[in-house]
Design an enzyme around this catalytic site. Structure first.
Site, mmCIF file in Angstrom:
data_model
loop_
_atom_site.group_PDB
_atom_site.id
_atom_site.type_symbol
_atom_site.label_atom_id
_atom_site.label_comp_id
_atom_site.label_asym_id
_atom_site.label_seq_id
_atom_site.Cartn_x
_atom_site.Cartn_y
_atom_site.Cartn_z
ATOM 1 N N ASP A 205 0.175 -1.005 0.124
ATOM 2 C CA ASP A 205 0.238 0.292 0.443
ATOM 3 C C ASP A 205 1.210 0.927 -0.422
ATOM 4 O O ASP A 205 2.073 1.249 -0.108
ATOM 5 C CB ASP A 205 -0.695 -0.035 1.039
ATOM 6 N N ASP A 213 4.750 1.744 -4.774
ATOM 7 C CA ASP A 213 2.840 2.390 -5.215
ATOM 8 C C ASP A 213 3.526 1.313 -6.467
ATOM 9 O O ASP A 213 3.660 0.518 -7.183
ATOM 10 C CB ASP A 213 3.613 4.254 -5.300
ATOM 11 N N MET A 214 1.809 1.155 -6.288
ATOM 12 C CA MET A 214 1.365 0.045 -7.719
ATOM 13 C C MET A 214 1.172 0.796 -8.796
ATOM 14 O O MET A 214 2.061 -0.613 -9.556
ATOM 15 C CB MET A 214 0.240 -0.694 -6.902
ATOM 16 N N LYS A 227 -8.463 -6.106 -3.916
ATOM 17 C CA LYS A 227 -9.841 -6.079 -3.602
ATOM 18 C C LYS A 227 -10.868 -3.901 -3.347
ATOM 19 O O LYS A 227 -9.873 -3.469 -2.806
ATOM 20 C CB LYS A 227 -10.418 -6.439 -2.061
ATOM 21 N N HIS A 231 -11.758 0.187 -9.313
ATOM 22 C CA HIS A 231 -12.931 0.869 -9.330
ATOM 23 C C HIS A 231 -12.980 1.732 -8.964
ATOM 24 O O HIS A 231 -12.918 3.172 -8.665
ATOM 25 C CB HIS A 231 -14.384 -0.116 -8.317
HETATM 26 C C1 LIG Z 1 -10.218 1.412 -1.149
HETATM 27 S S1 LIG Z 1 -8.778 1.181 -0.551
HETATM 28 C C2 LIG Z 1 -8.936 -0.858 -0.497
HETATM 29 C C3 LIG Z 1 -7.732 -1.284 0.215
HETATM 30 C C4 LIG Z 1 -8.391 -3.055 0.603
HETATM 31 N N1 LIG Z 1 -7.672 -3.181 -0.243
HETATM 32 C C5 LIG Z 1 -10.048 -3.028 0.883
HETATM 33 O O1 LIG Z 1 -10.258 -3.315 0.288
HETATM 34 O O2 LIG Z 1 -9.900 -3.149 1.634
HETATM 35 C C6 LIG Z 1 -7.720 1.664 -1.868
HETATM 36 C C7 LIG Z 1 -6.197 1.877 -1.014
HETATM 37 O O3 LIG Z 1 -5.842 1.760 -2.587
HETATM 38 C C8 LIG Z 1 -4.688 2.556 -1.066
HETATM 39 N N2 LIG Z 1 -3.485 2.970 -2.814
HETATM 40 C C9 LIG Z 1 -4.387 3.499 -3.693
HETATM 41 N N3 LIG Z 1 -2.677 4.753 -4.215
HETATM 42 C C10 LIG Z 1 -2.441 3.828 -4.548
HETATM 43 C C11 LIG Z 1 -1.100 3.488 -5.208
HETATM 44 N N4 LIG Z 1 -0.116 4.487 -5.491
HETATM 45 N N5 LIG Z 1 -0.080 1.974 -4.553
HETATM 46 C C12 LIG Z 1 -0.612 1.523 -3.748
HETATM 47 N N6 LIG Z 1 -1.424 1.592 -3.147
HETATM 48 C C13 LIG Z 1 -2.140 2.868 -3.359
HETATM 49 C C14 LIG Z 1 -4.791 3.080 -0.349
HETATM 50 O O4 LIG Z 1 -4.486 3.594 0.533
HETATM 51 C C15 LIG Z 1 -6.033 2.574 0.425
HETATM 52 O O5 LIG Z 1 -5.248 1.772 1.257
#
Ligand SMILES: C[S@@+](CC[C@H](N)C(=O)[O-])C[C@H]1O[C@@H](n2cnc3c(N)ncnc32)[C@H](O)[C@@H]1O
Length: 323
Positions: A205, A213-214, A227, A231
């Site tokens: 994350d 950073d993905m 998950k 979206h």
């Molecule tokens: C809607 S949350 C979903 C979290 C988890 N997958 C769940 O369903 O409980 C989206 C996640 O994406 C992470 N995120 C946003 N941009 C990101 C990036 N560039 N690289 C990695 N993580 C990222 C946020 O910090 C957040 O924890």
């Protein structure tokens, strides 16, 4: 009037969630009179008639039930309000933090300026217009907001992963390592590790967790789990993320796979399910640059990212619509 006042029903639910009505009924032995509730919630003495009105709306919408027992009416939990009990009546699961997030200014304020946002024509989300920063920056800037958001997602993950593992657990067969991409505090990964202890799980994350950073790099694994991630992103960003995913897994023949848990709009012919998917879509598209997608839209993204096959396993909907 019914449509104009729909938000009041939702506000009544938010009120019950904040007050802890479900917990109060649960603690009272799964049934409580109006006076029991009024006392347990420490409300002002003058507010008893208002509590009755709030409960009447929530009983009419199926959140609680009301039954005549002995001389008095009692409120009871329904399958819906069982999910609001913090101690977790639903197999130890609660969705209360997720409901509180949906009713918080973080999520509600952008929706109050929907018309202005549609007119604005700028490249910013309704969330950015309302809060002056994107969702992830806002959570980073104010750690208490980040915690609030992460608690909500963790509650959602604990609930959904149970359903997903029960409904489509075979997807985890033969996997020995898994990265939960953008996995928040790792609740989904924890659920996978508990159900399949032989799978080595890693959570990726933004820097507040296992830094990564993905968009730049995803660690290698047999399987990647996304998950409620895609979206949040535009078509172009979804393709970019999935291309990174493809780089990080072995070939399909060698068992590599990407597991996506997200909504497929139109996957249910049940009116309530479909209506909820549309409301979730509108919410997500105000909070992020993303959207909820139908099968055609998903398929286009998969193809563009270089994937040739996919399989959809409906786990939260009762019926699939005829193709
Ligand atoms: C809607 S949350 C979903 C979290 C988890 N997958 C769940 O369903 O409980 C989206 C996640 O994406 C992470 N995120 C946003 N941009 C990101 C990036 N560039 N690289 C990695 N993580 C990222 C946020 O910090 C957040 O924890």
């Amino acid at each position: 009037m019914h449509h104009s006042l729909g938000h009041v029903r939702s506000m009544a639910l938010g009120c019950a969630a904040k007050l802890g009505v479900a917990d109060a009924i649960h603690r009272a032995g799964s049934r409580a009179t109006l006076h029991d509730l009024h006392a347990a919630l420490s409300l002002h003495p003058s507010k008893l008639p208002f509590l009755r009105r709030v409960m009447r709306v929530l009983v009419a919408s199926g959140v609680f039930s009301q039954v005549e027992e002995g001389e008095q009416d009692h409120y009871r939990l329904t399958p819906v309000s069982s999910l609001l009990v913090t101690s977790g009546e639903c197999g130890g699961r609660t969705l209360l933090p997720f409901v509180l997030l949906q009713h918080s200014p973080l999520c509600v304020t952008p929706a109050t300026s929907m018309a202005e946002w549609l007119k604005a024509g700028k490249e910013e989300t309704a969330f950015e217009m309302a809060h002056g920063a994107g969702l992830w920056s806002a959570c980073r800037r104010a750690p208490e907001l980040g915690d609030f958001f992460n608690d909500a997602m963790a509650a959602d993950s604990a609930f959904i992963m149970d359903v997903a593992i029960r409904g489509a657990g075979q997807v985890f067969d033969k996997i020995t390592s898994l990265v939960d991409v953008a996995g928040g505090t790792g609740a989904a990964a924890r659920a996978v590790a508990a159900a399949f202890p032989h799978i080595k799980c890693t959570v990726l994350d933004l820097p507040h967790f296992v830094a990564g950073d993905m968009m730049d790099f995803i660690p290698r694994a047999d399987a990647l789990l996304l998950k409620f991630v895609l979206h949040d992103w535009s078509y172009e960003d979804c393709v970019k993320i999935l291309k990174q995913c493809k780089e990080a897994i072995p070939s399909r023949d060698a068992g590599g796979k990407v597991i996506i848990i997200d909504v497929v709009v139109g996957s249910s012919s049940q009116a309530m399910c479909y209506g909820t998917q549309l409301l979730f879509d509108l919410t997500i598209s105000m909070l992020t640059p993303g959207m909820e997608r139908d099968e055609k839209e998903w398929c286009k993204i998969f193809k563009e990212a270089g994937f040739t096959e996919y399989k959809i396993s409906p786990v939260l909907v009762k019926q699939s619509s005829p193709k």
